[in-house]
Design a protein around this motif. Structure first.
Motif, short mmCIF file in Angstrom:
data_model
loop_
_atom_site.label_atom_id
_atom_site.label_comp_id
_atom_site.label_asym_id
_atom_site.label_seq_id
_atom_site.Cartn_x
_atom_site.Cartn_y
_atom_site.Cartn_z
N TYR A 77 58.46 91.90 39.05
CA TYR A 77 57.24 91.12 38.91
C TYR A 77 56.05 92.01 39.26
CZ TYR A 77 60.63 87.33 39.23
OH TYR A 77 61.70 86.50 39.03
N THR A 78 54.97 91.89 38.52
CA THR A 78 53.75 92.63 38.85
C THR A 78 52.79 91.76 39.64
OG1 THR A 78 52.81 92.04 36.72
CG2 THR A 78 53.92 94.18 36.88
N ALA A 79 52.99 90.45 39.61
CA ALA A 79 52.18 89.50 40.38
C ALA A 79 53.08 88.33 40.78
CB ALA A 79 51.00 89.01 39.55
N LYS A 80 52.82 87.78 41.94
CA LYS A 80 53.68 86.70 42.43
C LYS A 80 53.56 85.42 41.60
CE LYS A 80 50.52 85.20 46.09
NZ LYS A 80 50.38 85.07 47.55
N ASN A 81 52.42 85.21 40.95
CA ASN A 81 52.25 84.00 40.14
C ASN A 81 53.10 84.03 38.87
OD1 ASN A 81 50.79 85.83 38.65
ND2 ASN A 81 48.99 84.53 38.45
N GLN A 82 53.74 85.15 38.59
CA GLN A 82 54.66 85.22 37.45
C GLN A 82 55.89 84.34 37.68
OE1 GLN A 82 55.27 89.46 36.99
NE2 GLN A 82 53.88 89.49 35.23
N LEU A 83 56.13 83.94 38.92
CA LEU A 83 57.24 83.03 39.18
C LEU A 83 57.03 81.70 38.44
CD1 LEU A 83 57.87 83.60 43.00
CD2 LEU A 83 59.26 84.40 41.08
N THR A 84 55.78 81.28 38.30
CA THR A 84 55.51 80.05 37.55
C THR A 84 55.19 80.34 36.09
OG1 THR A 84 53.20 80.08 38.27
CG2 THR A 84 54.73 78.71 39.53
N SER A 85 54.47 81.39 35.81
CA SER A 85 54.09 81.65 34.42
C SER A 85 55.31 82.00 33.56
CB SER A 85 53.05 82.77 34.33
OG SER A 85 53.58 84.00 34.77
N ARG A 86 56.34 82.55 34.16
CA ARG A 86 57.58 82.86 33.43
C ARG A 86 58.58 81.70 33.47
NH1 ARG A 86 59.53 88.85 35.33
NH2 ARG A 86 57.71 90.05 34.70
N GLY A 87 58.24 80.64 34.20
CA GLY A 87 59.14 79.49 34.29
C GLY A 87 60.30 79.69 35.25
N ILE A 88 60.16 80.61 36.18
CA ILE A 88 61.22 80.86 37.16
C ILE A 88 61.26 79.72 38.19
CG2 ILE A 88 62.10 82.46 38.92
CD1 ILE A 88 62.08 83.73 36.14
N LEU A 89 60.09 79.32 38.68
CA LEU A 89 59.97 78.23 39.65
C LEU A 89 59.00 77.18 39.15
CD1 LEU A 89 59.50 80.16 43.06
CD2 LEU A 89 61.59 79.15 42.16
N PRO A 90 59.22 75.92 39.51
CA PRO A 90 58.22 74.90 39.21
C PRO A 90 57.00 75.09 40.12
CG PRO A 90 60.08 73.93 40.36
CD PRO A 90 60.43 75.36 40.10
N PRO A 91 55.84 74.66 39.68
CA PRO A 91 54.62 74.85 40.48
C PRO A 91 54.72 74.28 41.90
CG PRO A 91 54.03 74.17 38.27
CD PRO A 91 55.53 74.08 38.37
N ALA A 92 55.35 73.15 42.08
CA ALA A 92 55.45 72.54 43.42
C ALA A 92 56.22 73.45 44.38
CB ALA A 92 56.11 71.17 43.33
N THR A 93 57.29 74.04 43.91
CA THR A 93 58.08 74.94 44.76
C THR A 93 57.31 76.23 45.03
OG1 THR A 93 60.12 74.03 43.82
CG2 THR A 93 60.30 76.14 44.97
N TYR A 94 56.66 76.76 44.00
CA TYR A 94 55.86 77.97 44.17
C TYR A 94 54.75 77.75 45.20
CZ TYR A 94 52.43 81.60 43.18
OH TYR A 94 51.53 82.63 43.31
N ASN A 95 54.10 76.59 45.15
CA ASN A 95 53.01 76.30 46.08
C ASN A 95 53.48 76.27 47.53
OD1 ASN A 95 51.01 76.21 44.12
ND2 ASN A 95 51.31 74.03 43.75
N LYS A 96 54.75 75.94 47.76
CA LYS A 96 55.29 75.92 49.11
C LYS A 96 55.45 77.33 49.68
CE LYS A 96 58.11 71.78 48.47
NZ LYS A 96 59.49 71.28 48.44
N ILE A 97 55.67 78.32 48.82
CA ILE A 97 55.99 79.67 49.31
C ILE A 97 54.95 80.72 48.99
CG2 ILE A 97 58.46 79.16 49.18
CD1 ILE A 97 58.56 81.08 46.74
N LYS A 98 53.96 80.40 48.18
CA LYS A 98 53.04 81.43 47.66
C LYS A 98 52.30 82.21 48.73
CE LYS A 98 49.13 78.37 46.90
NZ LYS A 98 48.25 77.80 45.90
N ASP A 99 52.05 81.59 49.89
CA ASP A 99 51.34 82.29 50.96
C ASP A 99 52.25 83.19 51.78
OD1 ASP A 99 48.97 81.03 50.21
OD2 ASP A 99 49.34 79.31 51.54
N GLN A 100 53.55 83.13 51.52
CA GLN A 100 54.52 83.89 52.30
C GLN A 100 55.16 85.02 51.51
OE1 GLN A 100 57.31 81.00 53.76
NE2 GLN A 100 55.66 79.58 54.28
N ILE A 101 54.75 85.21 50.26
CA ILE A 101 55.37 86.23 49.41
C ILE A 101 54.33 87.17 48.82
CG2 ILE A 101 57.35 84.79 48.80
CD1 ILE A 101 55.97 84.22 46.10
N ILE A 102 54.82 88.32 48.39
CA ILE A 102 54.03 89.28 47.63
C ILE A 102 54.91 89.83 46.50
CG2 ILE A 102 52.56 89.98 49.55
CD1 ILE A 102 54.30 92.55 49.73
#
Length: 108
Positions: A77-102
């Motif tokens: 991944y080149t950016a952590k928001n690719q977890l949602t843009s690629r459909g890896i995680l749903p937005p609700a799950t991503y929002n729970k962890i986004k401040d803890q990952i890079i």
């Protein structure tokens, strides 16, 4: 059956019997939270999704075996928001962890 469950003695007994179970569950969740913070602290506050192990990923809320595997399979991944843009995680799950990952830049 319902009259039995409504008696004060039965209610008190049920509460007494469930207290040790509830205390054990609280201790277990605290231990899980502590291990999650320990794994992120060792890598410098935030966990890199490009190098994290499945166990490190599963320590986050909402991440189980399936999501951990999807995150790992979708690397790099080149950016952590690719977890949602690629459909890896749903937005609700991503929002729970986004401040803890890079997502560190992959080495060439």
């Amino acid at each position: 059956m319902l009259k039995f469950l409504r008696s004060p003695i039965t209610l008190a007994l049920a509460l007494l019997l469930s207290a040790p179970v509830m205390a054990t569950a609280q201790k277990s969740s605290k231990a899980t939270a502590k291990s999650a913070s320990t794994s992120t602290a060792t890598t410098g506050d935030k966990l890199d999704i490009n190098t994290a192990t499945p166990d490190q990923l599963k320590a986050f809320p909402g991440i189980g075996d399936a999501y951990a595997k999807r995150i790992i399979d979708g690397r790099p991944y080149t950016a952590k928001n690719q977890l949602t843009s690629r459909g890896i995680l749903p937005p609700a799950t991503y929002n729970k962890i986004k401040d803890q990952i890079i997502a560190s830049k992959p080495k060439k």
